[in-house]
Design a protein around this motif. Structure first.
Motif, PDB file in Angstrom:
ATOM      1  N   THR A 124       0.879  -1.162   0.000  1.00 35.25           N
ATOM      2  CA  THR A 124       0.000   0.000   0.000  1.00 35.25           C
ATOM      3  C   THR A 124       0.919   1.216   0.000  1.00 35.25           C
ATOM      4  OG1 THR A 124      -0.078   0.148   2.404  1.00 35.25           O
ATOM      5  CG2 THR A 124      -1.719  -1.274   1.351  1.00 35.25           C
ATOM      6  N   SER A 125       0.358   2.405   0.046  1.00 36.85           N
ATOM      7  CA  SER A 125       1.220   3.587   0.045  1.00 36.85           C
ATOM      8  C   SER A 125       2.039   3.689   1.331  1.00 36.85           C
ATOM      9  CB  SER A 125       0.379   4.851  -0.163  1.00 36.85           C
ATOM     10  OG  SER A 125      -0.656   4.893   0.798  1.00 36.85           O
ATOM     11  N   ASN A 126       1.597   3.056   2.412  1.00 31.75           N
ATOM     12  CA  ASN A 126       2.286   3.173   3.704  1.00 31.75           C
ATOM     13  C   ASN A 126       2.999   1.915   4.176  1.00 31.75           C
ATOM     14  OD1 ASN A 126       1.129   5.775   3.974  1.00 31.75           O
ATOM     15  ND2 ASN A 126      -0.736   4.857   4.780  1.00 31.75           N
ATOM     16  N   GLU A 127       2.621   0.750   3.675  1.00 34.04           N
ATOM     17  CA  GLU A 127       3.049  -0.507   4.292  1.00 34.04           C
ATOM     18  C   GLU A 127       3.154  -1.607   3.242  1.00 34.04           C
ATOM     19  OE1 GLU A 127       4.345  -2.237   7.536  1.00 34.04           O
ATOM     20  OE2 GLU A 127       3.175  -0.446   7.959  1.00 34.04           O
ATOM     21  N   SER A 128       3.851  -2.686   3.595  1.00 36.40           N
ATOM     22  CA  SER A 128       3.839  -3.880   2.741  1.00 36.40           C
ATOM     23  C   SER A 128       3.520  -5.091   3.608  1.00 36.40           C
ATOM     24  CB  SER A 128       5.173  -4.055   2.011  1.00 36.40           C
ATOM     25  OG  SER A 128       6.204  -4.338   2.922  1.00 36.40           O
ATOM     26  N   TYR A 129       2.862  -6.064   3.002  1.00 39.10           N
ATOM     27  CA  TYR A 129       2.390  -7.241   3.718  1.00 39.10           C
ATOM     28  C   TYR A 129       2.767  -8.496   2.944  1.00 39.10           C
ATOM     29  CZ  TYR A 129      -0.570  -3.602   5.716  1.00 39.10           C
ATOM     30  OH  TYR A 129      -1.017  -2.453   6.312  1.00 39.10           O
ATOM     31  N   ILE A 130       3.245  -9.497   3.663  1.00 39.52           N
ATOM     32  CA  ILE A 130       3.575 -10.779   3.036  1.00 39.52           C
ATOM     33  C   ILE A 130       2.310 -11.632   2.996  1.00 39.52           C
ATOM     34  CG2 ILE A 130       4.914 -12.913   3.260  1.00 39.52           C
ATOM     35  CD1 ILE A 130       6.641 -10.526   2.511  1.00 39.52           C
ATOM     36  N   VAL A 131       1.998 -12.179   1.825  1.00 36.69           N
ATOM     37  CA  VAL A 131       0.869 -13.094   1.657  1.00 36.69           C
ATOM     38  C   VAL A 131       1.448 -14.502   1.586  1.00 36.69           C
ATOM     39  CG1 VAL A 131      -1.067 -13.757   0.191  1.00 36.69           C
ATOM     40  CG2 VAL A 131      -0.421 -11.345   0.400  1.00 36.69           C
ATOM     41  N   ARG A 132       0.914 -15.391   2.390  1.00 33.18           N
ATOM     42  CA  ARG A 132       1.457 -16.747   2.498  1.00 33.18           C
ATOM     43  C   ARG A 132       0.507 -17.776   1.884  1.00 33.18           C
ATOM     44  NH1 ARG A 132       6.013 -16.234   5.467  1.00 33.18           N
ATOM     45  NH2 ARG A 132       6.149 -14.320   6.657  1.00 33.18           N
TER      46      ARG A 132
END
Length: 193
Positions: A124-132
């Motif tokens: 996103t513009s503020n964060e990143s997330y790992i998808v498992r």
């Protein structure tokens, strides 16, 4: 044959036709207001809430043939960011997941992953997330359309915005299935929180 015998035969034929019509033609009052989508009709939806981290909710749509479609549940924390998801990167771990290709009936080149293996990173513009993976099995396909069209996750995460397709072994599926929630259980859980 008398007229009385003919009318009895006609009555029983008419009753049979009406019974057959009742069996073949649904009563309009029994039909849903909107027909089920192809996903609703062909897949059983399961959910993995808070997968490894709080708010990392993912879905697993399981087809009757055993294939599992993995994606982000509508309550995933990435959707709470104002601008939504802006990028998807399949280059996680030691390899770029978007570069491998599985071929043939025996799924040659399929990579076998554990349930906690990273599939991609959504940003996103503020964060990143790992998808498992959520499910232990062979990775058959990643949705590489998301590289050029990350917005599909914002508009259609449960359909065109799926992340990957995985084929678990039947024994592995039975083990993981008990840790997943049904649609109803997931809705109740999220409504309560």
């Amino acid at each position: 044959m008398s007229d009385h015998g003919v009318s009895q035969t006609n009555n029983s034929e008419t009753e049979e036709e009406e019974e057959l019509r009742r069996l073949l033609v649904p009563d309009i009052h029994d039909l849903p207001l909107t027909p089920p989508s192809a996903v609703d009709f062909n897949f059983v939806a399961y959910f993995s809430p808070d997968f490894i981290k709080p708010g990392h909710d993912q879905y697993v749509y399981r087809h009757a043939n055993g294939l599992c479609v993995i994606g982000l549940a509508p309550t995933h924390v990435a959707f709470k960011d104002e601008g939504g998801i802006t990028a998807v990167d399949f280059n996680v771990g030691k390899s770029d997941r978007s570069n491998f290709k599985v071929t043939g009936k025996r799924k040659k080149n399929a990579q076998h992953f554990e349930s906690n293996t990273a599939l991609c990173k959504v940003c996103t513009s503020n964060e990143s997330y790992i998808v498992r993976c959520c499910v232990k099995g062979s990775l058959l396909e990643v949705n590489d359309r998301l590289i050029k069209q990350p917005g599909l996750l914002n508009t259609s995460a449960d359909r065109e915005g799926y992340i990957a397709i995985i084929m678990p072994k039947p024994a592995d599926w039975l083990k993981i299935k008990n840790s997943l929630l049904s649609s109803e259980e997931y809705k109740k859980m999220r409504e309560a929180s």
